[in-house]
Design a protein around this motif. Structure first.
Motif, PDB file in Angstrom:
ATOM      1  N   GLU A 166     -19.515  -7.701  12.090  1.00  0.00           N
ATOM      2  CA  GLU A 166     -18.710  -6.704  11.357  1.00  0.00           C
ATOM      3  C   GLU A 166     -17.212  -6.942  11.549  1.00  0.00           C
ATOM      4  OE1 GLU A 166     -20.070  -2.934  12.804  1.00  0.00           O
ATOM      5  OE2 GLU A 166     -22.029  -3.142  11.840  1.00  0.00           O
ATOM      6  N   LEU A 167     -16.816  -7.213  12.773  1.00  0.00           N
ATOM      7  CA  LEU A 167     -15.401  -7.458  13.043  1.00  0.00           C
ATOM      8  C   LEU A 167     -14.910  -8.712  12.311  1.00  0.00           C
ATOM      9  CD1 LEU A 167     -15.385  -6.623  16.852  1.00  0.00           C
ATOM     10  CD2 LEU A 167     -14.095  -5.387  15.078  1.00  0.00           C
ATOM     11  N   ARG A 168     -15.701  -9.762  12.342  1.00  0.00           N
ATOM     12  CA  ARG A 168     -15.311 -11.005  11.653  1.00  0.00           C
ATOM     13  C   ARG A 168     -15.201 -10.771  10.158  1.00  0.00           C
ATOM     14  NH1 ARG A 168     -17.868 -14.601   8.855  1.00  0.00           N
ATOM     15  NH2 ARG A 168     -19.940 -13.923   9.502  1.00  0.00           N
ATOM     16  N   ASN A 169     -16.189 -10.096   9.592  1.00  0.00           N
ATOM     17  CA  ASN A 169     -16.168  -9.841   8.146  1.00  0.00           C
ATOM     18  C   ASN A 169     -15.010  -8.939   7.742  1.00  0.00           C
ATOM     19  OD1 ASN A 169     -18.362 -11.453   7.491  1.00  0.00           O
ATOM     20  ND2 ASN A 169     -19.834  -9.807   7.831  1.00  0.00           N
ATOM     21  N   SER A 170     -14.659  -7.978   8.588  1.00  0.00           N
ATOM     22  CA  SER A 170     -13.550  -7.082   8.262  1.00  0.00           C
ATOM     23  C   SER A 170     -12.221  -7.824   8.211  1.00  0.00           C
ATOM     24  CB  SER A 170     -13.471  -5.925   9.262  1.00  0.00           C
ATOM     25  OG  SER A 170     -13.012  -6.372  10.522  1.00  0.00           O
ATOM     26  N   ARG A 171     -12.132  -8.906   8.954  1.00  0.00           N
ATOM     27  CA  ARG A 171     -10.922  -9.740   8.948  1.00  0.00           C
ATOM     28  C   ARG A 171     -10.998 -10.870   7.919  1.00  0.00           C
ATOM     29  NH1 ARG A 171      -7.524 -10.639  14.106  1.00  0.00           N
ATOM     30  NH2 ARG A 171      -7.230  -8.483  14.728  1.00  0.00           N
ATOM     31  N   ARG A 172     -12.153 -10.997   7.283  1.00  0.00           N
ATOM     32  CA  ARG A 172     -12.386 -12.056   6.280  1.00  0.00           C
ATOM     33  C   ARG A 172     -12.123 -13.447   6.872  1.00  0.00           C
ATOM     34  NH1 ARG A 172     -10.097  -7.953   2.638  1.00  0.00           N
ATOM     35  NH2 ARG A 172     -11.776  -7.321   1.247  1.00  0.00           N
ATOM     36  N   VAL A 173     -12.746 -13.670   8.018  1.00  0.00           N
ATOM     37  CA  VAL A 173     -12.621 -14.939   8.730  1.00  0.00           C
ATOM     38  C   VAL A 173     -13.979 -15.634   8.673  1.00  0.00           C
ATOM     39  CG1 VAL A 173     -12.134 -15.987  10.978  1.00  0.00           C
ATOM     40  CG2 VAL A 173     -10.903 -13.943  10.277  1.00  0.00           C
ATOM     41  N   TYR A 174     -13.979 -16.929   8.478  1.00  0.00           N
ATOM     42  CA  TYR A 174     -15.217 -17.705   8.448  1.00  0.00           C
ATOM     43  C   TYR A 174     -15.726 -17.990   9.860  1.00  0.00           C
ATOM     44  CZ  TYR A 174     -14.189 -18.610   3.541  1.00  0.00           C
ATOM     45  OH  TYR A 174     -13.922 -18.472   2.201  1.00  0.00           O
ATOM     46  N   GLU A 186     -13.915 -20.838  11.523  1.00  0.00           N
ATOM     47  CA  GLU A 186     -12.623 -20.513  12.120  1.00  0.00           C
ATOM     48  C   GLU A 186     -12.791 -19.876  13.493  1.00  0.00           C
ATOM     49  OE1 GLU A 186      -9.600 -19.050   8.951  1.00  0.00           O
ATOM     50  OE2 GLU A 186     -11.617 -18.581   8.192  1.00  0.00           O
ATOM     51  N   MET A 187     -13.790 -19.003  13.619  1.00  0.00           N
ATOM     52  CA  MET A 187     -14.051 -18.369  14.907  1.00  0.00           C
ATOM     53  C   MET A 187     -14.499 -19.388  15.941  1.00  0.00           C
ATOM     54  SD  MET A 187     -13.097 -15.301  14.581  1.00  0.00           S
ATOM     55  CE  MET A 187     -13.537 -14.929  16.267  1.00  0.00           C
ATOM     56  N   ALA A 188     -15.351 -20.303  15.514  1.00  0.00           N
ATOM     57  CA  ALA A 188     -15.825 -21.349  16.425  1.00  0.00           C
ATOM     58  C   ALA A 188     -14.649 -22.191  16.922  1.00  0.00           C
ATOM     59  CB  ALA A 188     -16.858 -22.223  15.727  1.00  0.00           C
ATOM     60  N   GLU A 189     -13.750 -22.542  16.012  1.00  0.00           N
ATOM     61  CA  GLU A 189     -12.576 -23.326  16.405  1.00  0.00           C
ATOM     62  C   GLU A 189     -11.698 -22.537  17.376  1.00  0.00           C
ATOM     63  OE1 GLU A 189     -10.722 -24.408  12.708  1.00  0.00           O
ATOM     64  OE2 GLU A 189     -12.276 -25.880  12.243  1.00  0.00           O
ATOM     65  N   TYR A 190     -11.509 -21.257  17.120  1.00  0.00           N
ATOM     66  CA  TYR A 190     -10.700 -20.408  18.004  1.00  0.00           C
ATOM     67  C   TYR A 190     -11.284 -20.371  19.413  1.00  0.00           C
ATOM     68  CZ  TYR A 190      -8.671 -16.150  19.961  1.00  0.00           C
ATOM     69  OH  TYR A 190      -8.042 -15.252  20.789  1.00  0.00           O
ATOM     70  N   ASP A 237      -9.685  -9.739  22.561  1.00  0.00           N
ATOM     71  CA  ASP A 237      -8.250  -9.877  22.287  1.00  0.00           C
ATOM     72  C   ASP A 237      -8.003 -10.206  20.816  1.00  0.00           C
ATOM     73  OD1 ASP A 237      -7.653  -9.334  24.930  1.00  0.00           O
ATOM     74  OD2 ASP A 237      -7.241 -11.440  25.455  1.00  0.00           O
ATOM     75  N   TYR A 238      -8.790 -11.107  20.276  1.00  0.00           N
ATOM     76  CA  TYR A 238      -8.625 -11.527  18.879  1.00  0.00           C
ATOM     77  C   TYR A 238      -8.777 -10.339  17.925  1.00  0.00           C
ATOM     78  CZ  TYR A 238      -9.276 -14.136  14.546  1.00  0.00           C
ATOM     79  OH  TYR A 238      -9.138 -14.618  13.268  1.00  0.00           O
ATOM     80  N   TYR A 261     -16.406  -1.808  23.774  1.00  0.00           N
ATOM     81  CA  TYR A 261     -16.787  -1.667  22.363  1.00  0.00           C
ATOM     82  C   TYR A 261     -17.567  -2.892  21.903  1.00  0.00           C
ATOM     83  CZ  TYR A 261     -16.694  -1.382  17.340  1.00  0.00           C
ATOM     84  OH  TYR A 261     -17.086  -1.360  16.024  1.00  0.00           O
ATOM     85  N   LEU A 262     -17.068  -4.048  22.238  1.00  0.00           N
ATOM     86  CA  LEU A 262     -17.679  -5.297  21.790  1.00  0.00           C
ATOM     87  C   LEU A 262     -19.123  -5.434  22.254  1.00  0.00           C
ATOM     88  CD1 LEU A 262     -16.943  -7.844  20.166  1.00  0.00           C
ATOM     89  CD2 LEU A 262     -16.201  -8.883  22.297  1.00  0.00           C
ATOM     90  N   VAL A 263     -19.417  -5.010  23.460  1.00  0.00           N
ATOM     91  CA  VAL A 263     -20.778  -5.169  23.991  1.00  0.00           C
ATOM     92  C   VAL A 263     -21.640  -3.912  23.837  1.00  0.00           C
ATOM     93  CG1 VAL A 263     -20.102  -6.990  25.597  1.00  0.00           C
ATOM     94  CG2 VAL A 263     -20.149  -4.613  26.380  1.00  0.00           C
ATOM     95  N   GLY A 264     -21.084  -2.886  23.178  1.00  0.00           N
ATOM     96  CA  GLY A 264     -21.892  -1.714  22.872  1.00  0.00           C
ATOM     97  C   GLY A 264     -21.913  -0.621  23.916  1.00  0.00           C
TER      98      GLY A 264
END
Length: 70
Positions: free
Chosen positions: A10-18, A21-25, A53-54, A61-64
């Motif tokens: 959800e977080l990745r999609n909200s930022r419209r990042v592939y 790109e996340m793997a490279e980061y 951080d990203y 939040y990230l881990v629920g």
């Protein structure tokens, strides 16, 4: 940790990042990142911190552990 996978997607999609790109980061393979979103594997502590951080969210939040992003 199904919540982690859902929130990460959800977080990745909200930022419209592939995923690429996340793997490279994170310095991992695309397949490695896909496993995170599929709930098949999880990042180490360094990776979790980088993701939080990203996206500007807390680790809880990230881990629920919390529904509050900040």
């Amino acid at each position: 940790m199904k919540i982690f996978a859902q929130r990460l997607r959800e977080l990745r999609n909200s930022r419209r990042v592939y995923q690429k790109e996340m793997a490279e980061y994170l310095g991992i393979s695309v397949r490695g990142y896909q496993c995170y979103e599929a709930g098949q594997n999880y990042p180490d502590v360094k990776g979790l911190i980088a993701l939080a951080d990203y996206f500007g969210v807390t680790l809880d939040y990230l881990v629920g552990r919390s529904d509050s992003r900040t």
